[in-house]
Scaffold this motif. Structure first.
Motif, PDB file in Angstrom:
ATOM      1  N   CYS A 173       0.869  -1.175   0.000  1.00 26.24           N
ATOM      2  CA  CYS A 173       0.000   0.000   0.000  1.00 26.24           C
ATOM      3  C   CYS A 173       0.907   1.226   0.000  1.00 26.24           C
ATOM      4  O   CYS A 173       1.822   1.328   0.825  1.00 26.24           O
ATOM      5  CB  CYS A 173      -0.929   0.014   1.212  1.00 26.24           C
ATOM      6  SG  CYS A 173      -2.046   1.434   1.236  1.00 26.24           S
ATOM      7  N   SER A 174       0.663   2.161  -0.928  1.00 29.20           N
ATOM      8  CA  SER A 174       1.538   3.333  -1.089  1.00 29.20           C
ATOM      9  C   SER A 174       0.696   4.603  -1.154  1.00 29.20           C
ATOM     10  O   SER A 174      -0.517   4.560  -1.415  1.00 29.20           O
ATOM     11  CB  SER A 174       2.371   3.222  -2.376  1.00 29.20           C
ATOM     12  OG  SER A 174       3.031   1.978  -2.455  1.00 29.20           O
ATOM     13  N   PHE A 175       1.386   5.723  -0.898  1.00 30.22           N
ATOM     14  CA  PHE A 175       0.761   7.025  -1.123  1.00 30.22           C
ATOM     15  C   PHE A 175       1.728   7.854  -1.959  1.00 30.22           C
ATOM     16  O   PHE A 175       2.926   7.937  -1.653  1.00 30.22           O
ATOM     17  CB  PHE A 175       0.459   7.758   0.178  1.00 30.22           C
ATOM     18  CG  PHE A 175      -0.301   9.028  -0.037  1.00 30.22           C
ATOM     19  CD1 PHE A 175      -1.683   9.021  -0.100  1.00 30.22           C
ATOM     20  CD2 PHE A 175       0.362  10.242  -0.223  1.00 30.22           C
ATOM     21  CE1 PHE A 175      -2.395  10.189  -0.334  1.00 30.22           C
ATOM     22  CE2 PHE A 175      -0.333  11.406  -0.452  1.00 30.22           C
ATOM     23  CZ  PHE A 175      -1.725  11.383  -0.512  1.00 30.22           C
ATOM     24  N   ALA A 176       1.179   8.487  -3.014  1.00 26.26           N
ATOM     25  CA  ALA A 176       2.013   9.258  -3.939  1.00 26.26           C
ATOM     26  C   ALA A 176       1.396  10.632  -4.171  1.00 26.26           C
ATOM     27  O   ALA A 176       0.170  10.798  -4.135  1.00 26.26           O
ATOM     28  CB  ALA A 176       2.156   8.520  -5.266  1.00 26.26           C
ATOM     29  N   TRP A 177       2.275  11.629  -4.393  1.00 25.85           N
ATOM     30  CA  TRP A 177       1.855  12.986  -4.753  1.00 25.85           C
ATOM     31  C   TRP A 177       2.148  13.233  -6.233  1.00 25.85           C
ATOM     32  O   TRP A 177       3.233  12.887  -6.738  1.00 25.85           O
ATOM     33  CB  TRP A 177       2.593  14.034  -3.926  1.00 25.85           C
ATOM     34  CG  TRP A 177       2.175  14.156  -2.505  1.00 25.85           C
ATOM     35  CD1 TRP A 177       2.908  13.856  -1.407  1.00 25.85           C
ATOM     36  CD2 TRP A 177       0.922  14.641  -2.030  1.00 25.85           C
ATOM     37  NE1 TRP A 177       2.200  14.109  -0.264  1.00 25.85           N
ATOM     38  CE2 TRP A 177       0.967  14.591  -0.621  1.00 25.85           C
ATOM     39  CE3 TRP A 177      -0.240  15.096  -2.657  1.00 25.85           C
ATOM     40  CZ2 TRP A 177      -0.092  14.982   0.176  1.00 25.85           C
ATOM     41  CZ3 TRP A 177      -1.309  15.487  -1.866  1.00 25.85           C
ATOM     42  CH2 TRP A 177      -1.236  15.430  -0.470  1.00 25.85           C
ATOM     43  N   TYR A 178       1.181  13.851  -6.893  1.00 27.01           N
ATOM     44  CA  TYR A 178       1.392  14.253  -8.291  1.00 27.01           C
ATOM     45  C   TYR A 178       1.902  15.689  -8.290  1.00 27.01           C
ATOM     46  O   TYR A 178       1.300  16.581  -7.681  1.00 27.01           O
ATOM     47  CB  TYR A 178       0.091  14.149  -9.083  1.00 27.01           C
ATOM     48  CG  TYR A 178       0.225  14.598 -10.519  1.00 27.01           C
ATOM     49  CD1 TYR A 178       1.107  13.950 -11.385  1.00 27.01           C
ATOM     50  CD2 TYR A 178      -0.531  15.660 -11.001  1.00 27.01           C
ATOM     51  CE1 TYR A 178       1.237  14.357 -12.696  1.00 27.01           C
ATOM     52  CE2 TYR A 178      -0.412  16.079 -12.324  1.00 27.01           C
ATOM     53  CZ  TYR A 178       0.481  15.420 -13.171  1.00 27.01           C
ATOM     54  OH  TYR A 178       0.605  15.837 -14.474  1.00 27.01           O
ATOM     55  N   LYS A 179       3.047  15.918  -8.977  1.00 26.24           N
ATOM     56  CA  LYS A 179       3.676  17.235  -9.000  1.00 26.24           C
ATOM     57  C   LYS A 179       3.728  17.737 -10.444  1.00 26.24           C
ATOM     58  O   LYS A 179       4.716  17.517 -11.175  1.00 26.24           O
ATOM     59  CB  LYS A 179       5.080  17.161  -8.394  1.00 26.24           C
ATOM     60  CG  LYS A 179       5.054  16.694  -6.940  1.00 26.24           C
ATOM     61  CD  LYS A 179       6.415  16.735  -6.295  1.00 26.24           C
ATOM     62  CE  LYS A 179       6.316  16.369  -4.814  1.00 26.24           C
ATOM     63  NZ  LYS A 179       7.626  16.418  -4.142  1.00 26.24           N
ATOM     64  N   PRO A 180       2.650  18.419 -10.850  1.00 27.92           N
ATOM     65  CA  PRO A 180       2.576  18.842 -12.267  1.00 27.92           C
ATOM     66  C   PRO A 180       3.503  20.008 -12.602  1.00 27.92           C
ATOM     67  O   PRO A 180       3.762  20.274 -13.788  1.00 27.92           O
ATOM     68  CB  PRO A 180       1.106  19.250 -12.422  1.00 27.92           C
ATOM     69  CG  PRO A 180       0.695  19.685 -11.055  1.00 27.92           C
ATOM     70  CD  PRO A 180       1.460  18.812 -10.105  1.00 27.92           C
ATOM     71  N   TYR A 181       4.006  20.732 -11.602  1.00 27.37           N
ATOM     72  CA  TYR A 181       4.818  21.927 -11.873  1.00 27.37           C
ATOM     73  C   TYR A 181       6.294  21.597 -12.050  1.00 27.37           C
ATOM     74  O   TYR A 181       7.092  22.488 -12.352  1.00 27.37           O
ATOM     75  CB  TYR A 181       4.622  22.949 -10.751  1.00 27.37           C
ATOM     76  CG  TYR A 181       3.170  23.342 -10.600  1.00 27.37           C
ATOM     77  CD1 TYR A 181       2.540  24.088 -11.586  1.00 27.37           C
ATOM     78  CD2 TYR A 181       2.428  22.937  -9.492  1.00 27.37           C
ATOM     79  CE1 TYR A 181       1.200  24.438 -11.470  1.00 27.37           C
ATOM     80  CE2 TYR A 181       1.092  23.276  -9.369  1.00 27.37           C
ATOM     81  CZ  TYR A 181       0.477  24.028 -10.355  1.00 27.37           C
ATOM     82  OH  TYR A 181      -0.844  24.356 -10.240  1.00 27.37           O
ATOM     83  N   ASN A 182       6.663  20.340 -11.803  1.00 22.40           N
ATOM     84  CA  ASN A 182       8.034  19.937 -12.118  1.00 22.40           C
ATOM     85  C   ASN A 182       8.200  19.876 -13.638  1.00 22.40           C
ATOM     86  O   ASN A 182       7.229  19.695 -14.386  1.00 22.40           O
ATOM     87  CB  ASN A 182       8.333  18.566 -11.511  1.00 22.40           C
ATOM     88  CG  ASN A 182       8.573  18.646 -10.019  1.00 22.40           C
ATOM     89  OD1 ASN A 182       7.851  19.335  -9.313  1.00 22.40           O
ATOM     90  ND2 ASN A 182       9.579  17.944  -9.539  1.00 22.40           N
ATOM     91  N   ASN A 183       9.415  19.979 -14.078  1.00 21.26           N
ATOM     92  CA  ASN A 183       9.687  19.897 -15.519  1.00 21.26           C
ATOM     93  C   ASN A 183      10.656  18.745 -15.770  1.00 21.26           C
ATOM     94  O   ASN A 183      11.871  18.873 -15.531  1.00 21.26           O
ATOM     95  CB  ASN A 183      10.265  21.210 -16.025  1.00 21.26           C
ATOM     96  CG  ASN A 183      10.350  21.253 -17.543  1.00 21.26           C
ATOM     97  OD1 ASN A 183       9.694  20.460 -18.215  1.00 21.26           O
ATOM     98  ND2 ASN A 183      11.167  22.166 -18.061  1.00 21.26           N
TER      99      ASN A 183
END
Length: 731
Positions: free
Chosen positions: A296-306
């Motif tokens: 079981c994992s938790f992840a963050w989506y970081k759209p502002y990274n390039n």
């Protein structure tokens, strides 16, 4: 013979009859009894003739007594009665009671015929209980295993006649397959025969073919003269049904409770800590344990990274599975997480059947065989995901599990929002706390400076006053002390002249003689030198006191100078002498001085004398308070004492003068010692102290002289202050 004819014939009959029989008169007194009667009731050695039947059998019940009275009235009756024999044993008796007639045709008494029916009664009771039992009861032979007897309940439940059951044997309880076959049952019966009682659940069927559950208890039992195997069989079909239903219900409730507990734990942790990292770690760990999955994992989506990335920040996985924690470029997993970004659930029971090949390959490359992912969207615009998966085998996800994860996702979204608010609040609080700390420190410094100024001004005023008084006193004292030496010489010369007159004129005139008698001339000549010496000592004492006052005030020594510490201590003790000496309510307070070899110490002498004064005054106060509660005898036995010890100690590369001032008073509590050097803290009543003395002393020693001031105290064992002053202050 009490009306009975032919006594000889009666005796012959009673001697030889095999029946237990007794003949009694109308008063129920024994006339004769047969041998069987005497043996049955343990009365062989007892003389019965003439004794009352009620005395011989005192426990005959009233109901049976009525039977005897009916027989004396002419009726033949019988009754059953438990009789306690002479040896203490008990038997069931059937008594047949008949009246007998005398020669006049009148009832002369009764004849009692007795029969022991204990065995018959036991058999009847046993059978009635046996057949009335609710359980199925089998009695088997321990050698052959054949059924010896069964109760009526067995026949009713199984649908066979009792005779049929005996013919079928224990196979009537068995099925064709293990573990309920005849072989399995015989094995358990053999264990019971060997002395190991057996209790087990068993599946059987009745004559009509209905199968049901029973509980069988096998054990050895003594029945009559034989040792038998007793089998008690109880129908537990309803109990099994209820237990199964309860078990399923408990499992459902347990699962529901575990899920609710997880939600409560997360909510509680959000309320308590608001630490997002700890909350996420708890969430993934508890979800994996509850669902019994591999990862079981938790992840963050970081759209502002390039380019944009997914970062798995925390996970819980089995020990033999590699961790996926880390950062992954979003394009690699973008298609697989498309559903999450649209706030939809990604639900895959078997990854191998995943319709989209690109999705399938990507998920398989991460080691998943089943996957369940739910989005977590926060009010601040952050997007995360809870990812659950099985890596060893496919898994069918349940609706209840999805509902649980949706509730957890909602809680985590709340946690993120609250954590953001908490972080902002904490930052503002830290700024406010730092400002408050600075203000508090400033206020503290102001209070210390104010207290020091007050005390310094007081000591300065006192010093000037003391110096002025000492100067004013010193002048007349020096005048007196300087003239006393001349007066002493003049008095001595006059006395010598008087003695010369006495030698030349031993017989004075009458008027002179009377005057000498009135003034007690001999005593005057003897006492006058002593008087002059006493005046000289007093003047010298005044000079010493004045010198001590000037030494204590040290107005000319406000800056650092090398001084004699012992002189400062002695001058302080001189000023306090009035408080140390004996009073009308207590003896003198002893002062023990154990001075070591101290060099000249570089210090501010006036300020250091102030420290000595404060500490010694506190010691005197403590001793006086203790002595006020003691009798003179107690004080004499354990006198109040102040001990002053001085020495030189080396600490690292520096040398310190150490002054220890200790009293043998009542000591201080630990709570008092913790606040001892705080400004305005005092344990003395109003008017007795301001709470500034030790605070200022601490400041003088620590800040002004770069030394140390320690307090060692134990309740009931006195107090010691240790003052450590560098011998040289340096730069």
């Amino acid at each position: 013979m009490y009306g009975m004819p032919d006594r000889k014939l009666l005796e012959i009959f009673l001697e030889n009859t095999p029946t237990a029989v007794a003949v009694l008169d109308s008063q129920m007194r024994y006339i004769a009894a047969s041998k069987r009667w005497l043996s049955d009731f343990g009365l062989v050695d007892t003389e019965l003739e003439g004794r009352s039947h009620w005395d011989v059998f005192p426990r005959i019940r009233d109901r049976c007594k009525q039977v005897y009275h009916d027989s004396l009235a002419g009726e033949s009756r019988s009754c059953e009665q438990v009789v306690i024999n002479a040896d203490g044993s008990a038997d069931w008796m059937n008594w047949d009671i008949r009246p007998w007639l005398d020669s006049c045709g009148e009832i002369g008494g009764v004849i009692i015929f007795s029969e022991v029916i204990t065995e018959r009664k036991s058999e009847l009771n046993y059978r009635s209980i046996f057949d009335a039992a609710n359980d199925l009861i089998f009695i088997c032979d321990i050698e052959t295993g054949e059924i010896v007897d069964v109760n009526q309940t067995t026949a009713d439940v199984l649908g066979y006649a009792q005779s049929e059951i005996k013919c079928l044997g224990v196979s009537v309880l068995c099925l064709e397959v293990a573990p309920y076959s005849i072989e399995n049952l015989r094995e358990l019966m053999q264990k019971a025969v060997l002395g190991e009682p057996q209790i087990f659940e068993w599946k059987t069927r009745n004559k009509q073919g209905r199968r049901f559950w029973v509980e069988i208890s096998l054990k050895l039992a003594q029945i009559g003269d034989n040792l038998r195997l007793l089998a008690a069989v109880r129908d537990i079909t309803d109990r099994k049904r209820v237990v199964d239903a309860l078990r399923k219900s408990e499992a459902r409730e347990r699962e529901k409770a575990q899920r609710q507990e997880l939600l409560n734990q997360l909510a509680g942790q959000i309320r308590q800590s608001l630490e997002l990292t700890a909350i996420l770690e708890t969430a993934v760990s508890e979800i994996r344990n509850l669902l019994q999955i591999d990862r079981c994992s938790f992840a963050w989506y970081k759209p502002y990274n390039n380019p944009p990335v997914w970062e798995i920040v925390t996970e819980s996985c089995a020990a033999d599975i590699d961790s996926l924690t880390g950062v992954y470029p979003a394009p690699d997993v973008e298609n697989a997480t498309e559903c999450d970004l649209r706030s939809e659930i990604l639900w895959v029971d078997d990854v191998s059947e995943f319709l989209q090949p690109s999705h399938r390959e990507m998920v398989l490359s991460l080691g998943y065989k089943s996957l369940l992912s739910l989005p977590v969207r926060t009010a601040s615009g952050l997007t995360g995901a809870i990812v659950c998966g099985n890596c060893r085998s496919p898994r069918a996800w349940k609706d209840a599990e999805v509902e649980l994860l949706q509730a957890v996702a909602a809680q985590l979204a709340i946690a993120v929002n609250q954590a953001d608010l908490y972080a902002q609040t904490r930052e503002a609080a830290n700024i406010a706390r730092e400002q408050a700390k600075q203000l508090e420190q400033t206020l503290y410094e102001l209070k210390r400076a104010q207290s020091q100024l007050i005390q310094t001004e007081k000591m300065s005023s006192l010093g000037r006053l003391v110096a002025g008084v000492a100067h004013e006193i010193n002048n007349p004292v020096n005048f007196i002390y300087g003239n006393l030496s001349h007066a002493k010489v003049y008095v001595q010369e006059l006395l010598e002249l008087v003695q010369l007159y006495q030698a030349e004129y031993p017989e004075p005139a009458a008027a002179i003689f009377e005057t000498m008698e009135d003034m007690d001339f001999e005593f005057l000549i003897d006492d006058l030198p002593k008087l002059m010496a006493s005046m000289e000592v007093g003047a010298d004492r005044i000079r010493e006191i004045v010198r001590s006052l000037r030494n204590f005030s040290r107005l000319d020594e406000a800056e650092m100078k090398f001084v004699d510490i012992h002189a400062g201590i002695d001058s302080t003790l001189m000023i306090l002498q009035n408080r140390l000496k004996s009073q009308h309510e207590r003896p003198e307070i002893e002062v023990v001085k154990e001075y070591g070899e101290l060099p000249q110490i570089e210090c501010r002498a006036g300020q250091l004398n102030q420290v000595f004064m404060n500490i010694l005054t506190n010691a005197i106060d403590a001793l006086e308070e203790r002595d006020s509660k003691r009798s003179i005898e107690e004080i004499t036995l354990r006198p109040s004492r102040i001990t002053i010890v001085t020495e030189v100690q080396q600490q690292d590369a520096a040398f310190f003068a150490v002054i220890r001032i200790a009293d043998n008073g009542v000591g201080m509590k630990e709570q008092v010692q913790e606040h001892l050097f705080e400004p305005f803290f005092t344990t003395k009543p109003v008017g007795k102290g301001t709470g500034l003395g030790l605070a200022i002393s601490y400041q003088i020693v620590i800040e002004k002289h770069r030394g140390n001031l320690h307090c060692f105290s134990q309740e009931g064992a006195g107090t010691e202050f240790a003052i450590e002053i560098p011998i040289k202050q340096g730069n």
